[in-house]
Design a protein around this motif. Structure first.
Motif, PDB file in Angstrom:
ATOM      1  N   ARG A 150       0.830  -1.197   0.000  1.00  0.00           N
ATOM      2  CA  ARG A 150       0.000   0.000   0.000  1.00  0.00           C
ATOM      3  C   ARG A 150       0.876   1.263   0.000  1.00  0.00           C
ATOM      4  O   ARG A 150       0.575   2.233  -0.699  1.00  0.00           O
ATOM      5  N   SER A 151       1.956   1.230   0.766  1.00  0.00           N
ATOM      6  CA  SER A 151       2.869   2.371   0.775  1.00  0.00           C
ATOM      7  C   SER A 151       3.464   2.602  -0.604  1.00  0.00           C
ATOM      8  O   SER A 151       3.602   3.746  -1.058  1.00  0.00           O
ATOM      9  N   MET A 152       3.807   1.510  -1.293  1.00  0.00           N
ATOM     10  CA  MET A 152       4.349   1.629  -2.646  1.00  0.00           C
ATOM     11  C   MET A 152       3.323   2.239  -3.590  1.00  0.00           C
ATOM     12  O   MET A 152       3.643   3.078  -4.430  1.00  0.00           O
ATOM     13  N   ALA A 153       2.059   1.829  -3.444  1.00  0.00           N
ATOM     14  CA  ALA A 153       1.010   2.368  -4.306  1.00  0.00           C
ATOM     15  C   ALA A 153       0.821   3.861  -4.072  1.00  0.00           C
ATOM     16  O   ALA A 153       0.702   4.648  -5.021  1.00  0.00           O
ATOM     17  N   MET A 154       0.804   4.276  -2.815  1.00  0.00           N
ATOM     18  CA  MET A 154       0.641   5.693  -2.513  1.00  0.00           C
ATOM     19  C   MET A 154       1.854   6.499  -2.972  1.00  0.00           C
ATOM     20  O   MET A 154       1.722   7.631  -3.452  1.00  0.00           O
ATOM     21  N   TRP A 204      -4.162   0.708 -10.890  1.00  0.00           N
ATOM     22  CA  TRP A 204      -4.324  -0.757 -10.944  1.00  0.00           C
ATOM     23  C   TRP A 204      -4.663  -1.297  -9.558  1.00  0.00           C
ATOM     24  O   TRP A 204      -5.549  -2.133  -9.404  1.00  0.00           O
ATOM     25  N   PHE A 205      -3.962  -0.798  -8.530  1.00  0.00           N
ATOM     26  CA  PHE A 205      -4.254  -1.224  -7.162  1.00  0.00           C
ATOM     27  C   PHE A 205      -5.679  -0.856  -6.782  1.00  0.00           C
ATOM     28  O   PHE A 205      -6.382  -1.619  -6.118  1.00  0.00           O
ATOM     29  N   LEU A 206      -6.115   0.344  -7.197  1.00  0.00           N
ATOM     30  CA  LEU A 206      -7.454   0.811  -6.869  1.00  0.00           C
ATOM     31  C   LEU A 206      -8.509  -0.078  -7.516  1.00  0.00           C
ATOM     32  O   LEU A 206      -9.491  -0.473  -6.874  1.00  0.00           O
TER      33      LEU A 206
END
Length: 277
Positions: free
Chosen positions: A32-36, A187-189
């Motif tokens: 999640r940190s990577m996505a943000m 993509w994560f979303l």
């Protein structure tokens, strides 16, 4: 040979790179940190692109290739999260990439290094592997994923080294590359829903801060590769592992053993040889 200012910029980038890794190391959810962080990179890239303008059309193919390679790089990191701790594999990824970048620069850009330069890169790579061994990493890591990550780092570095020289606008090229990062959080979303981005304010601040620092760090690397050999820039960049070791000892309670100190000295010696050969 790198100019003194280029050396200073690449070493600053190495310090920044180590800093954001230390910043994110204690995160509760690394994916999640990577996505943000990538959302920060993507948005900043779009804003900077509006300010700096598009790079020359001749570099667009390299922008696309770099964007795809960065996606692959992040995917490999996520696999690494599942196959083992990032700290166990990343030293090998960082250690293998300078030699691969030097090889890529020689084959695709005619940047054939002399013997002294090759020795310098060898010292940097050897010192990083020694640093990994000093922490017992080499016995426990998933080596294929670490090496694959190193290959991806080398690939996007060589592509960006060639691309920025064709761009006529290093800031625009950097912005265009970072704009691609917006696809990762999207993509994560789509995969996990909006809940994926719900996190404590401290975690959000770390991720956003890491994204901003990452922009500055890699922007400096792209700037340096306009006129400096890619292998030399890559080797100097990977002195970040020395800064990481020092930051870990200063702020994260990690021990600096005699073997780790020797490894850091070898990396530093290699950086000196690469920078001034």
């Amino acid at each position: 040979m790198l100019s003194p200012f280029s050396i200073a910029m690449v070493l600053l980038a190495a310090l920044l790179h180590a800093s954001w890794n230390a910043l994110l190391r204690g995160g509760l959810d690394r994916a999640r940190s990577m996505a943000m962080m990538n959302a920060t990179l993507g948005i900043a890239g779009l804003v900077l692109l509006a300010i700096a303008g598009l790079p020359a059309a001749a570099s667009w193919i390299y922008v696309v290739a770099s964007g795809v390679l960065h996606w692959i790089y992040v995917a490999l990191l996520l696999v690494t999260y599942r196959s083992g701790d990032l700290g166990e594999t990343y030293p090998v990824a960082r250690g293998s990439s300078p030699a691969l970048v030097a090889l890529g620069g020689s084959l695709f850009a005619g940047e054939w290094m002399n013997l002294i330069g090759i020795v310098g890169i060898g010292l940097v790579c050897g010192g990083i592997f020694m640093l990994a061994a000093a922490k017992g990493r080499l016995r426990h890591m998933n080596l294929p994923w670490a090496l694959a990550t190193g290959v991806s780092i080398a690939a996007y570095t060589v592509v960006d080294g060639i691309g920025v020289r064709a761009s006529g606008n290093w800031a625009g090229y950097t912005a265009a590359v970072f704009a691609f990062f917006i696809a990762m959080p999207l993509w994560f979303l789509a995969r996990s829903g909006a809940g994926f981005f719900k996190a404590p304010a401290t975690e959000v601040a770390k991720a956003v801060g890491g994204g901003v620092i990452s922009i500055l760090a890699y922007g400096a690397i792209i700037w340096a590769m306009q006129a400096s050999p890619m292998g030399a820039v890559s080797a100097l960049r990977e002195t970040s592992v020395v800064f990481a070791a020092l930051l870990g000892a200063a702020f994260l309670g990690e021990r600096l053993t005699a073997q780790r100190i020797v490894a850091c000295c070898i990396i530093a010696a290699g950086a000196v040889v690469v920078g001034w050969h």
